[in-house]
Design a protein around this motif. Structure first.
Motif, short mmCIF file in Angstrom:
data_model
loop_
_atom_site.label_atom_id
_atom_site.label_comp_id
_atom_site.label_asym_id
_atom_site.label_seq_id
_atom_site.Cartn_x
_atom_site.Cartn_y
_atom_site.Cartn_z
N PHE A 205 0.83 -1.20 0.00
CA PHE A 205 0.00 0.00 0.00
C PHE A 205 0.87 1.26 0.00
N LYS B 32 2.28 1.86 -3.39
CA LYS B 32 1.27 2.34 -4.34
C LYS B 32 0.72 3.73 -3.96
N LEU C 64 -1.11 4.42 -1.34
CA LEU C 64 -2.49 4.27 -0.85
C LEU C 64 -2.50 4.25 0.68
N ALA D 68 -11.83 3.49 0.84
CA ALA D 68 -11.79 3.52 -0.63
C ALA D 68 -10.42 3.08 -1.13
N ASP D 69 -9.34 3.58 -0.50
CA ASP D 69 -7.99 3.17 -0.88
C ASP D 69 -7.78 1.67 -0.62
N TYR D 70 -8.37 1.22 0.48
CA TYR D 70 -8.21 -0.20 0.84
C TYR D 70 -8.81 -1.09 -0.25
N GLU D 71 -10.00 -0.72 -0.70
CA GLU D 71 -10.67 -1.51 -1.74
C GLU D 71 -9.86 -1.48 -3.03
N THR D 72 -9.34 -0.31 -3.39
CA THR D 72 -8.51 -0.18 -4.59
C THR D 72 -7.26 -1.04 -4.48
N GLY D 73 -6.58 -0.94 -3.35
CA GLY D 73 -5.35 -1.69 -3.14
C GLY D 73 -5.55 -3.19 -3.18
N SER E 32 -7.71 -4.88 -4.74
CA SER E 32 -8.10 -5.40 -6.05
C SER E 32 -6.87 -5.90 -6.84
N GLY E 33 -5.71 -5.29 -6.60
CA GLY E 33 -4.53 -5.73 -7.34
C GLY E 33 -3.46 -6.38 -6.47
N THR F 123 -13.69 -11.75 -1.19
CA THR F 123 -12.88 -10.56 -1.35
C THR F 123 -11.43 -10.79 -0.95
#
Length: 497
Positions: A77, A80, A82, A88-93, A95-96, A172
């Protein structure tokens, strides 16, 4: 334990002393996973709990893998840009996260090592429980904390893996199936619902498993210990002169002058009493040369404790190197115990009076076994055969396993005061001691640990934090100073003697 070479001696000592074992790694390579499993296997074997090894290794692998993943998440994180605490950043991070880190895992492991993110395994046991902790120095985010505890709550509702498979799962961050299997395994070992705890403390995430020792295995060694003590029918009796003074002291009409006169007729007892009174323990301005004065200074409890000490030493002897080594250790623990009691509990006379003898006799189980060992082996083998017990238990008892219980049983057999028996039985487990002797047992525990610490056998982290708090020790530097002062005082006293 920081290297990857299995030290069975260190594991054995930790089990005997009831102190924790710790292993720290930064990247958890496969070799380290194997090493941790090897240490856990040896640890459980030493505790005579081999039957739970497979289950506990599974739990260990699950917890260390989760800790490694949590540390990797932190550096990923950050790399990146994040914020892991931002939903919101957690969900984005996330995902990849899986694909990115798997493709370049060495890079991210090196990042977490550079950041000082560690994974620490701690193994510990008390009389009836085994504790396994996996720690990593990164706090859980509120979202992670909720997700983990939701999984634990859900896992506790299943009665089988098949039931878990057929239920809806959260995809998830994985199904949490590993955690479900772990909870089911712990239930098989008789652990309660609160056996798995995950929480944050002082900047660490701690995953803790507490399981009860297998009662059947524990009972086997308890039975054998009792049978062993019963089988020692050749235990020496206290010398006649000591037995005679004990009888006088138990007479309600005795006078201190009678005790002084009797001791005066025994050269060895006279020398030992004067040596005690003129030691640093009494801090006299001028040396005491008269037995009558010495008896008054020491008092009835002091005389009794002197007799228990001398009687045990003279009865069991110090003829072998091992016996001499055990008594040397015990003398040092006794000295440390007395001085700790005098420094921290000066107003509590009973603790000060009993500290020396309890410190001296704390390892009596080891001394007695060494004294009787050659004559016992055949008897114990026969007991094992008659009761269908594993003969491997003999080796465990010979190596010092259960020596605290054996010592307490011997003290009972010799009609020692209950307080001495308690200090022997609980000197590795002060928290388990009855309330009325907790402070005294804590003194003996700390004295014993300080001696081992001074000899390099244990490290600071292995001390009971509650005992350190009781003695106002906040860091290792303070502990070192106490250990150094006691060692210097002991060497000075020993040289003077």
């Amino acid at each position: 334990m920081s290297d990857a070479t299995l030290s069975t001696t260190k594991i054995q000592k930790a089990v005997q002393a009831g102190v924790p074992l710790s292993i720290t790694t930064y990247t958890l390579p496969h070799q380290m996973e194997l090493y941790m499993a090897e240490v856990l296997t040896a640890f459980l074997k030493e505790l005579n709990q081999d039957g739970m090894t497979e289950y506990m290794i599974y739990c260990l692998n699950e917890l260390t893998t989760n800790a490694k993943k949590a540390n990797t998440k932190r550096v990923y994180f950050k790399e990146k840009g994040l914020d892991i605490n931002n939903p919101a950043d957690y969900e984005t991070g996330m995902s990849g996260f899986k694909n990115d880190t798997l493709e370049n895992i060495r890079y991210y492991l090196q990042l977490q090592k550079n950041a000082g993110l560690y994974i620490k395994l701690i193994l510990h046991h008390s009389r009836d429980k085994i504790k396994i902790e996996v720690r990593n120095n990164a706090d859980l985010t509120p979202n992670e904390y909720k997700r983990i505890h939701d999984k634990i709550t859900r896992a506790q509702q299943y009665s089988s893996v098949e039931e878990a498979f057929s239920s809806a799962v959260d995809a998830t961050e994985g199904a949490g199936l590993g955690l479900i299997i772990m909870v089911l395994m712990l239930a098989k070992l008789g652990a309660g619902k609160d056996c798995l705890q995950v929480f944050c403390e002082n900047g660490e995430t701690i995953s803790r498993i507490i399981v009860p020792v297998d009662k059947e295995r524990r009972n086997e060694i308890t039975i054998l210990s009792k049978e062993l003590v019963d089988a020692i029918d050749t235990l020496p009796q206290f010398p006649e002169n000591i037995a005679r003074i004990n009888t006088l002291l138990n007479d309600p009409d005795f006078k201190l002058s009678d005790i002084a006169a009797y001791i005066s007729n025994d050269i060895a007892l006279t020398a030992d009493l004067l040596k005690l009174v003129n030691s640093a323990a009494f801090s006299l301005a001028n040396p005491c040369h008269k037995i009558a004065d010495a008896v008054k200074l020491v008092g009835v409890n002091g005389i009794k404790n002197l007799l228990y000490s001398l009687g045990s030493i003279k009865s069991l002897g110090a003829s072998t190197n091992e016996q001499r080594k055990l008594w040397d250790h015990s003398y040092r623990v006794a000295f440390y115990s007395y001085n700790l009691a005098r420094s921290f509990y000066a107003s509590q006379r009973a603790i000060v009076d009993d500290a020396y003898v309890c410190g001296l006799l704390h390892d009596m189980g080891k001394v007695v076994f060494d004294f009787a060992h050659p004559k016992l082996i055949e008897k114990v083998k026969q007991i094992c055969e008659n009761k269908a017990l594993s003969t491997s238990l003999i080796e465990r008892l010979a190596s010092g396993s259960n020596h605290a219980e054996i010592g307490a049983l011997i003290a009972q057999k010799w009609n020692f005061p209950e307080i001495i028996g308690h200090s022997i039985r609980y000197h590795h487990d002060p928290d388990g001691a009855p309330e009325n002797v907790k402070k005294l047992v804590g003194v003996v525990y700390l004295a014993n640990m300080l001696v081992h610490y001074g000899e390099g056998d244990i490290e600071f982290y292995q001390f009971d934090p509650e005992i350190l708090k009781e003695f106002r020790v906040e860091n290792e530097e303070q502990l070192k100073k106490i250990a150094e002062r006691l060692e210097a005082a002991f060497e000075k006293e020993n040289g003077k003697s």
